[in-house]
Design an enzyme around this catalytic site. Structure first.
Site, short mmCIF file in Angstrom:
data_model
loop_
_atom_site.label_atom_id
_atom_site.label_comp_id
_atom_site.label_asym_id
_atom_site.label_seq_id
_atom_site.Cartn_x
_atom_site.Cartn_y
_atom_site.Cartn_z
N LYS A 97 0.87 -1.18 0.00
CA LYS A 97 0.00 0.00 0.00
C LYS A 97 0.91 1.23 0.00
CE LYS A 97 -4.39 0.86 2.21
NZ LYS A 97 -5.24 1.05 1.04
C1 LIG Z 1 -5.79 -0.77 -4.22
C2 LIG Z 1 -6.54 -1.47 -3.15
N1 LIG Z 1 -6.99 -2.72 -3.35
C3 LIG Z 1 -7.67 -3.39 -2.41
C4 LIG Z 1 -7.94 -2.84 -1.18
C5 LIG Z 1 -8.65 -3.64 -0.11
O1 LIG Z 1 -7.73 -3.98 0.88
P1 LIG Z 1 -8.17 -4.22 2.40
O2 LIG Z 1 -9.22 -5.24 2.36
O3 LIG Z 1 -6.94 -4.69 3.08
O4 LIG Z 1 -8.66 -2.93 2.91
C6 LIG Z 1 -7.53 -1.55 -0.93
C7 LIG Z 1 -7.87 -0.96 0.37
O5 LIG Z 1 -7.41 -0.14 0.94
C8 LIG Z 1 -6.79 -0.84 -1.92
O6 LIG Z 1 -6.35 0.40 -1.69
#
Ligand SMILES: Cc1ncc(COP(=O)(O)O)c(C=O)c1O
Length: 309
Positions: free
Chosen positions: A157
Protein backbone atom coordinates in the site's frame (compact mmCIF):
# COMPACT_ATOMS: atom_id res chain seq x y z
CA UNK A 1 -14.93 15.85 6.69
CA UNK A 2 -14.54 16.26 10.42
CA UNK A 3 -10.88 16.47 11.32
CA UNK A 4 -9.46 14.21 14.05
CA UNK A 5 -8.91 15.59 17.54
CA UNK A 6 -5.61 13.77 17.99
CA UNK A 7 -2.73 12.26 16.05
CA UNK A 8 -0.07 9.76 16.94
CA UNK A 9 2.97 11.72 15.80
CA UNK A 10 6.70 11.27 16.51
CA UNK A 11 6.05 8.65 19.18
CA UNK A 12 3.19 10.21 21.12
CA UNK A 13 -0.40 11.34 20.93
CA UNK A 14 -0.75 15.08 20.39
CA UNK A 15 -3.51 17.46 19.22
CA UNK A 16 -4.12 16.90 15.50
CA UNK A 17 -3.41 20.55 14.69
CA UNK A 18 0.12 20.22 16.07
CA UNK A 19 1.01 17.23 13.86
CA UNK A 20 2.71 19.09 11.04
CA UNK A 21 5.43 18.38 8.47
CA UNK A 22 7.54 20.71 6.33
CA UNK A 23 6.82 21.16 2.64
CA UNK A 24 10.15 19.57 1.67
CA UNK A 25 9.26 16.30 3.41
CA UNK A 26 10.47 13.47 1.15
CA UNK A 27 7.19 11.53 1.03
CA UNK A 28 5.14 14.65 0.29
CA UNK A 29 7.30 15.31 -2.77
CA UNK A 30 8.01 11.79 -4.06
CA UNK A 31 5.17 9.60 -2.78
CA UNK A 32 7.66 7.42 -0.88
CA UNK A 33 5.34 6.45 1.93
CA UNK A 34 3.16 3.52 2.89
CA UNK A 35 -0.22 3.63 4.52
CA UNK A 36 -2.96 1.45 5.89
CA UNK A 37 -6.69 1.68 6.39
CA UNK A 38 -8.49 -0.05 9.25
CA UNK A 39 -12.00 0.13 10.55
CA UNK A 40 -13.34 0.05 14.08
CA UNK A 41 -17.02 -0.87 14.46
CA UNK A 42 -19.31 0.38 17.20
CA UNK A 43 -21.44 -2.33 18.82
CA UNK A 44 -24.21 -0.55 20.72
CA UNK A 45 -25.49 -3.72 22.42
CA UNK A 46 -22.14 -4.23 24.09
CA UNK A 47 -21.17 -0.56 24.38
CA UNK A 48 -17.94 -1.51 22.72
CA UNK A 49 -15.76 -0.42 19.80
CA UNK A 50 -14.17 -3.33 17.94
CA UNK A 51 -10.99 -2.83 15.92
CA UNK A 52 -11.10 -5.28 13.02
CA UNK A 53 -8.08 -7.53 12.32
CA UNK A 54 -5.53 -4.95 13.51
CA UNK A 55 -2.62 -7.43 13.62
CA UNK A 56 -3.22 -8.49 10.02
CA UNK A 57 -3.45 -4.88 8.88
CA UNK A 58 -0.24 -3.90 10.66
CA UNK A 59 1.59 -6.98 9.39
CA UNK A 60 0.82 -5.84 5.85
CA UNK A 61 1.67 -2.25 6.78
CA UNK A 62 5.11 -3.32 8.01
CA UNK A 63 5.57 -5.49 4.91
CA UNK A 64 4.75 -2.50 2.71
CA UNK A 65 7.30 -0.48 4.74
CA UNK A 66 9.87 -3.23 4.21
CA UNK A 67 9.38 -2.94 0.44
CA UNK A 68 10.38 0.74 0.71
CA UNK A 69 13.38 -0.08 2.98
CA UNK A 70 11.70 1.68 5.90
CA UNK A 71 12.89 0.42 9.26
CA UNK A 72 10.51 1.56 11.96
CA UNK A 73 11.54 1.09 15.59
CA UNK A 74 8.07 -0.35 16.32
CA UNK A 75 6.65 -3.86 16.24
CA UNK A 76 3.22 -4.87 14.98
CA UNK A 77 2.08 -5.13 18.62
CA UNK A 78 3.41 -1.62 19.39
CA UNK A 79 1.43 -0.11 16.51
CA UNK A 80 -1.74 -1.94 17.56
CA UNK A 81 -1.27 -0.46 21.03
CA UNK A 82 -0.73 3.09 19.66
CA UNK A 83 -3.94 2.69 17.68
CA UNK A 84 -5.86 1.54 20.74
CA UNK A 85 -4.52 4.52 22.71
CA UNK A 86 -5.52 6.88 19.93
CA UNK A 87 -9.05 5.45 19.68
CA UNK A 88 -9.46 5.73 23.44
CA UNK A 89 -8.32 9.36 23.29
CA UNK A 90 -10.89 10.07 20.53
CA UNK A 91 -13.52 8.22 22.58
CA UNK A 92 -15.59 7.20 19.53
CA UNK A 93 -19.03 5.70 20.07
CA UNK A 94 -19.53 5.32 16.34
CA UNK A 95 -17.86 3.47 13.45
CA UNK A 96 -14.41 4.83 12.73
CA UNK A 97 -11.65 4.64 10.15
CA UNK A 98 -7.99 4.53 11.12
CA UNK A 99 -5.24 5.78 8.84
CA UNK A 100 -1.64 4.85 9.71
CA UNK A 101 1.08 6.35 7.52
CA UNK A 102 4.79 5.66 7.47
CA UNK A 103 6.64 8.47 5.71
CA UNK A 104 10.21 9.59 5.13
CA UNK A 105 10.48 12.67 7.30
CA UNK A 106 13.71 13.98 5.73
CA UNK A 107 13.39 17.47 4.30
CA UNK A 108 15.74 17.07 1.38
CA UNK A 109 15.92 17.07 -2.41
CA UNK A 110 16.84 13.69 -3.93
CA UNK A 111 14.84 10.66 -5.09
CA UNK A 112 15.92 7.44 -3.36
CA UNK A 113 14.86 4.97 -0.70
CA UNK A 114 18.12 4.56 1.24
CA UNK A 115 19.61 6.67 4.02
CA UNK A 116 16.29 8.22 4.95
CA UNK A 117 14.44 8.47 8.25
CA UNK A 118 10.94 6.92 8.48
CA UNK A 119 8.31 8.22 10.91
CA UNK A 120 4.90 6.86 11.85
CA UNK A 121 1.65 8.80 12.14
CA UNK A 122 -1.82 7.47 12.93
CA UNK A 123 -5.11 9.37 12.83
CA UNK A 124 -8.72 8.30 13.11
CA UNK A 125 -12.08 9.75 12.08
CA UNK A 126 -15.74 8.74 12.37
CA UNK A 127 -16.64 6.89 9.18
CA UNK A 128 -19.68 5.42 7.43
CA UNK A 129 -19.99 4.14 3.86
CA UNK A 130 -17.18 4.62 1.35
CA UNK A 131 -19.27 4.16 -1.80
CA UNK A 132 -22.76 5.54 -2.29
CA UNK A 133 -24.31 2.59 -4.13
CA UNK A 134 -22.93 -0.32 -2.16
CA UNK A 135 -26.06 -2.33 -2.86
CA UNK A 136 -25.84 -1.90 -6.62
CA UNK A 137 -22.87 -0.18 -8.25
CA UNK A 138 -22.69 0.50 -11.95
CA UNK A 139 -19.03 0.39 -12.90
CA UNK A 140 -16.82 0.69 -15.96
CA UNK A 141 -13.71 -1.08 -17.17
CA UNK A 142 -11.07 1.61 -16.84
CA UNK A 143 -8.96 2.73 -19.77
CA UNK A 144 -6.09 3.00 -17.27
CA UNK A 145 -4.03 -0.06 -16.39
CA UNK A 146 -3.19 -1.16 -12.86
CA UNK A 147 0.41 -0.45 -11.80
CA UNK A 148 2.68 -3.40 -12.43
CA UNK A 149 4.73 -5.02 -9.69
CA UNK A 150 7.89 -4.18 -11.63
CA UNK A 151 6.98 -0.48 -11.63
CA UNK A 152 5.74 0.05 -8.09
CA UNK A 153 5.09 -3.00 -5.87
CA UNK A 154 1.37 -3.63 -6.41
CA UNK A 155 1.01 -5.82 -3.31
CA UNK A 156 2.10 -2.96 -1.04
CA UNK A 157 0.00 0.00 0.00
CA UNK A 158 2.44 2.56 -1.32
CA UNK A 159 1.37 6.20 -1.27
CA UNK A 160 2.69 7.18 -4.72
CA UNK A 161 0.88 4.32 -6.45
CA UNK A 162 -2.47 5.84 -5.46
CA UNK A 163 -2.07 8.38 -8.26
CA UNK A 164 -2.97 5.40 -10.45
CA UNK A 165 -6.08 4.77 -8.32
CA UNK A 166 -7.00 8.45 -8.45
CA UNK A 167 -6.96 8.51 -12.27
CA UNK A 168 -9.09 5.35 -12.33
CA UNK A 169 -11.66 6.66 -9.86
CA UNK A 170 -11.99 10.19 -11.24
CA UNK A 171 -12.38 9.13 -14.85
CA UNK A 172 -15.00 6.53 -13.87
CA UNK A 173 -17.01 9.02 -11.83
CA UNK A 174 -16.75 11.80 -14.41
CA UNK A 175 -18.13 9.35 -16.96
CA UNK A 176 -21.13 8.78 -14.66
CA UNK A 177 -20.11 5.43 -13.13
CA UNK A 178 -19.79 4.62 -9.43
CA UNK A 179 -16.43 2.90 -9.68
CA UNK A 180 -14.13 1.09 -12.08
CA UNK A 181 -12.59 -2.28 -12.71
CA UNK A 182 -8.97 -1.98 -13.71
CA UNK A 183 -7.07 -4.46 -15.86
CA UNK A 184 -3.42 -5.32 -15.39
CA UNK A 185 -0.74 -5.13 -18.07
CA UNK A 186 -1.75 -8.61 -19.35
CA UNK A 187 -5.35 -7.48 -19.82
CA UNK A 188 -6.66 -9.53 -16.90
CA UNK A 189 -8.89 -8.11 -14.21
CA UNK A 190 -6.88 -6.77 -11.27
CA UNK A 191 -9.29 -4.94 -8.95
CA UNK A 192 -11.16 -1.68 -8.37
CA UNK A 193 -9.52 1.69 -7.67
CA UNK A 194 -9.16 0.76 -3.98
CA UNK A 195 -10.94 -2.56 -3.51
CA UNK A 196 -10.53 -6.19 -4.48
CA UNK A 197 -12.79 -7.87 -7.02
CA UNK A 198 -14.84 -11.10 -6.95
CA UNK A 199 -17.30 -12.64 -9.39
CA UNK A 200 -19.63 -15.62 -9.16
CA UNK A 201 -19.88 -17.71 -12.30
CA UNK A 202 -21.66 -21.06 -12.57
CA UNK A 203 -21.72 -21.47 -8.80
CA UNK A 204 -17.99 -20.87 -8.34
CA UNK A 205 -16.58 -17.71 -6.79
CA UNK A 206 -13.49 -16.40 -8.59
CA UNK A 207 -11.02 -13.69 -7.62
CA UNK A 208 -7.71 -12.68 -9.22
CA UNK A 209 -4.59 -14.28 -7.69
CA UNK A 210 -2.05 -12.21 -5.76
CA UNK A 211 0.31 -12.46 -8.77
CA UNK A 212 -2.06 -10.41 -10.95
CA UNK A 213 -0.94 -7.05 -9.50
CA UNK A 214 -3.57 -6.77 -6.81
CA UNK A 215 -3.24 -5.41 -3.31
CA UNK A 216 -3.22 -8.33 -0.92
CA UNK A 217 -6.42 -7.26 0.79
CA UNK A 218 -7.29 -8.20 4.35
CA UNK A 219 -11.01 -8.08 3.51
CA UNK A 220 -10.32 -10.34 0.51
CA UNK A 221 -8.91 -12.91 2.93
CA UNK A 222 -11.86 -12.53 5.31
CA UNK A 223 -14.34 -12.83 2.46
CA UNK A 224 -12.67 -15.91 0.97
CA UNK A 225 -12.84 -17.59 4.37
CA UNK A 226 -16.51 -16.67 4.91
CA UNK A 227 -17.51 -17.80 1.42
CA UNK A 228 -15.89 -21.18 2.01
CA UNK A 229 -16.71 -21.79 5.66
CA UNK A 230 -20.10 -20.11 6.03
CA UNK A 231 -21.62 -20.08 2.54
CA UNK A 232 -19.99 -23.46 1.66
CA UNK A 233 -18.95 -22.22 -1.78
CA UNK A 234 -15.95 -23.11 -3.91
CA UNK A 235 -13.58 -20.13 -4.16
CA UNK A 236 -10.92 -20.11 -6.86
CA UNK A 237 -8.03 -17.67 -7.22
CA UNK A 238 -7.35 -17.39 -10.93
CA UNK A 239 -6.89 -14.81 -13.66
CA UNK A 240 -10.16 -13.34 -14.89
CA UNK A 241 -10.84 -12.13 -18.44
CA UNK A 242 -12.78 -8.93 -19.01
CA UNK A 243 -15.68 -10.57 -20.86
CA UNK A 244 -16.14 -13.18 -18.14
CA UNK A 245 -17.51 -10.35 -16.04
CA UNK A 246 -20.16 -9.64 -18.67
CA UNK A 247 -21.36 -13.24 -18.28
CA UNK A 248 -21.01 -13.45 -14.49
CA UNK A 249 -24.04 -14.20 -12.32
CA UNK A 250 -22.80 -11.84 -9.60
CA UNK A 251 -19.86 -9.56 -8.92
CA UNK A 252 -18.78 -7.56 -5.92
CA UNK A 253 -15.96 -5.47 -4.49
CA UNK A 254 -14.51 -5.88 -1.06
CA UNK A 255 -12.14 -3.80 1.02
CA UNK A 256 -11.91 -2.09 4.37
CA UNK A 257 -13.48 1.07 2.98
CA UNK A 258 -16.06 -0.42 0.63
CA UNK A 259 -16.73 -3.45 2.92
CA UNK A 260 -18.74 -5.72 0.56
CA UNK A 261 -20.38 -3.81 -2.30
CA UNK A 262 -22.49 -5.37 -5.04
CA UNK A 263 -21.61 -4.65 -8.67
CA UNK A 264 -24.84 -4.88 -10.63
CA UNK A 265 -23.76 -3.43 -13.96
CA UNK A 266 -20.60 -3.04 -16.01
CA UNK A 267 -20.46 -0.61 -18.93
CA UNK A 268 -24.27 -0.59 -19.27
CA UNK A 269 -24.49 -4.40 -19.22
CA UNK A 270 -26.40 -5.91 -16.30
CA UNK A 271 -24.54 -8.45 -14.17
CA UNK A 272 -26.87 -11.42 -13.75
CA UNK A 273 -30.36 -9.93 -13.53
CA UNK A 274 -29.00 -6.47 -12.71
CA UNK A 275 -29.79 -6.75 -8.99
CA UNK A 276 -27.71 -7.78 -6.01
CA UNK A 277 -27.43 -11.59 -6.10
CA UNK A 278 -27.99 -14.09 -3.29
CA UNK A 279 -24.31 -14.82 -2.66
CA UNK A 280 -23.46 -11.13 -2.27
CA UNK A 281 -26.52 -10.55 -0.09
CA UNK A 282 -25.73 -13.46 2.24
CA UNK A 283 -22.06 -12.56 2.36
CA UNK A 284 -22.86 -8.98 3.37
CA UNK A 285 -25.04 -10.22 6.24
CA UNK A 286 -22.35 -12.56 7.53
CA UNK A 287 -19.60 -9.97 7.03
CA UNK A 288 -21.37 -7.24 9.00
CA UNK A 289 -22.05 -9.65 11.86
CA UNK A 290 -18.40 -10.65 11.95
CA UNK A 291 -16.91 -7.13 11.89
CA UNK A 292 -19.27 -5.86 14.59
CA UNK A 293 -18.23 -8.67 16.91
CA UNK A 294 -21.62 -10.37 16.73
CA UNK A 295 -20.25 -13.71 15.62
CA UNK A 296 -18.74 -15.77 18.46
CA UNK A 297 -16.85 -17.92 15.97
CA UNK A 298 -14.90 -14.98 14.52
CA UNK A 299 -14.68 -12.90 17.65
CA UNK A 300 -10.88 -13.15 17.75
CA UNK A 301 -10.73 -10.83 14.70
CA UNK A 302 -12.35 -8.05 16.75
CA UNK A 303 -10.18 -6.32 19.31
CA UNK A 304 -12.25 -4.49 21.97
CA UNK A 305 -10.97 -0.93 22.43
CA UNK A 306 -12.62 -0.01 25.73
CA UNK A 307 -12.14 -1.92 28.95
CA UNK A 308 -15.35 -3.18 30.51
CA UNK A 309 -16.90 -0.86 33.11
C1 LIG B 1 -5.79 -0.77 -4.22
C2 LIG B 1 -6.54 -1.47 -3.15
N1 LIG B 1 -6.99 -2.72 -3.35
C3 LIG B 1 -7.67 -3.39 -2.41
C4 LIG B 1 -7.94 -2.84 -1.18
C5 LIG B 1 -8.65 -3.64 -0.11
O1 LIG B 1 -7.73 -3.98 0.88
P1 LIG B 1 -8.17 -4.22 2.40
O2 LIG B 1 -9.22 -5.24 2.36
O3 LIG B 1 -6.94 -4.69 3.08
O4 LIG B 1 -8.66 -2.93 2.91
C6 LIG B 1 -7.53 -1.55 -0.93
C7 LIG B 1 -7.87 -0.96 0.37
O5 LIG B 1 -7.41 -0.14 0.94
C8 LIG B 1 -6.79 -0.84 -1.92
O6 LIG B 1 -6.35 0.40 -1.69
Amino acid sequence: MTLPNFAFFKGRIIPYGDAKVGVLTHTLNYGTGVFGGLRAYWNGDENQLFLFRPHDHYRRFLESAKLLLMELPYSEADIVQFTMDLLKAEGFRTDAYIRPLCYFADEIIGVRLHNLHPELTIVSIPFGSYVENEEGSHVTVSSWRRIDDNMIPARGKIAGSYVNSAFIKTDAQRAGFDEAIVLNQDGHVAEGSAENFFMVRKGVVCTPPITDNILEGITRRTVMMLLRDELKLEVVERSIDRTEIYLADEAFYCGTGVQVAAITGVDHRPIGNGKMGDVTKKLRQVYFDVVRGRSAKYREFCLPVYSKA
